[in-house]
Structures are given as structure tokens and as C-alpha cells.
Design a protein around this motif. Sequence first.
Motif, short mmCIF file in Angstrom:
data_model
loop_
_atom_site.label_atom_id
_atom_site.label_comp_id
_atom_site.label_asym_id
_atom_site.label_seq_id
_atom_site.Cartn_x
_atom_site.Cartn_y
_atom_site.Cartn_z
N ALA A 52 0.84 -1.21 0.00
CA ALA A 52 0.00 0.00 0.00
C ALA A 52 0.87 1.25 0.00
CB ALA A 52 -0.94 -0.01 1.20
N TRP A 53 1.92 1.26 0.83
CA TRP A 53 2.83 2.40 0.86
C TRP A 53 3.50 2.59 -0.50
CZ3 TRP A 53 7.92 3.13 -0.22
CH2 TRP A 53 8.45 4.38 0.13
N GLY A 54 4.03 1.51 -1.05
CA GLY A 54 4.70 1.59 -2.34
C GLY A 54 3.78 2.04 -3.45
N LEU B 48 4.99 5.31 -4.94
CA LEU B 48 5.74 5.02 -6.16
C LEU B 48 4.85 4.77 -7.36
CD1 LEU B 48 8.31 2.52 -4.58
CD2 LEU B 48 8.64 4.97 -5.00
N GLY B 49 3.63 4.37 -7.10
CA GLY B 49 2.69 4.03 -8.16
C GLY B 49 2.48 2.53 -8.19
N PRO B 50 1.30 2.09 -8.62
CA PRO B 50 0.98 0.66 -8.59
C PRO B 50 1.86 -0.20 -9.50
CG PRO B 50 -0.75 1.91 -9.68
CD PRO B 50 0.20 2.91 -9.09
N VAL C 39 5.12 -2.04 -7.57
CA VAL C 39 4.97 -2.97 -6.46
C VAL C 39 4.50 -4.32 -7.00
CG1 VAL C 39 4.47 -1.21 -4.71
CG2 VAL C 39 2.59 -2.23 -5.98
N GLY C 40 4.60 -5.32 -6.14
CA GLY C 40 4.09 -6.65 -6.47
C GLY C 40 4.70 -7.22 -7.73
N PRO C 41 3.90 -8.01 -8.42
CA PRO C 41 4.45 -8.66 -9.60
C PRO C 41 4.71 -7.69 -10.75
CG PRO C 41 2.10 -9.11 -9.45
CD PRO C 41 2.51 -8.40 -8.18
N TYR C 42 4.09 -6.54 -10.73
CA TYR C 42 4.20 -5.63 -11.87
C TYR C 42 5.62 -5.10 -12.04
CZ TYR C 42 -0.69 -6.25 -11.20
OH TYR C 42 -1.92 -6.84 -11.02
N VAL C 43 6.26 -4.72 -10.94
CA VAL C 43 7.64 -4.26 -11.03
C VAL C 43 8.55 -5.41 -11.45
CG1 VAL C 43 8.23 -4.59 -8.57
CG2 VAL C 43 9.43 -2.88 -9.92
#
Length: 150
Positions: free
Chosen positions: A33-35, A39-41, A44-48
Motif C-alpha cells: 500500500a505504501w509503495g 511510487l505508483g501501482p 509494487v508486487g508482480p508488476y515491477v
Amino acid sequence: MNRIPLVPLILGLTGLIPFVWGATTLWLPDLQAWGSSHLGPRFVGPYVQLFYGSVILSFMSGVLWGFATKTSGTKAAAGYTLSVIPALWAFFMTGGGPLSAGTNLIYGFAGLLLLDCVFSIWNLTPHWWLRLRVLLTLVVILSLSAGVYL
């Protein structure tokens, strides 16, 4: 003799940050949630992991191409041909959604390690190359596995 030089080791380990960050944000929802908010969705997670993973496979194609320049004849032709596989893999195999893209990146990085072995057997890489590549590949595959299997 097989010690990895400090600068390639530091740069290689630094290059793992987006993979490890992506996995960590999957495990820690508050961090995700912070990231996402700071930083934008996409970061974070698998997207980066998926975006950065496709960039790194393409980058590694260039590295292998550089190794192919160290030889000639049919070995050079084979080296140049093999060197484009990671970039083509990333281009064609990472567009089907996060699970299939993540799975295909895992296969892509495993295949890249096999190509690293071939170039090493052909004596086109530095003597420490495979030690670095095995270390980095293990962390990348474990990090990508968090997005695919958790």
C-alpha cells in the motif's frame, strides 16, 4: 581465482532490488500500500518484477552478444543466434497476464542460465561469470516465484 570482482558483484546484487522488492510487497500488504501510493501501482508486487524482468532479459541478450564477439566463424554465428533468444523470449512470452508472464520469466531466466553455461564452456565469459550468474538467477527465480506461486 574464481572470486567475483567487487564491482560486478555489487552491481549484480543491486540489480536484484526490483525483484526482491516486488516479492516483499506481495508478502507485506502495508508495504505494498505504501509503495503503491508513493511510487505508483506499477512499482509494487508482480508488476515491477515483470517489467524489470523483461528489461533484464533483453539486457542479458546484449551481454551475450558481446561475448559472441570474442570468437569467429560458426561459433560466433551460433553465439549471435543464441544471444537474441532472451530478448525475444521476453518480448513474446510476457504479455499474457501476471501469472503466465511470471512463469515465463522464470523459464526465461532458467534458460538464460543455460546459455551462460554454454558461453562459459566456450571460454567466452570471465572465469567468475557462472558463480555470479547462478547466485543472481537463484534470487530472481525465488523472487518471481513469490508472484506466481503465492
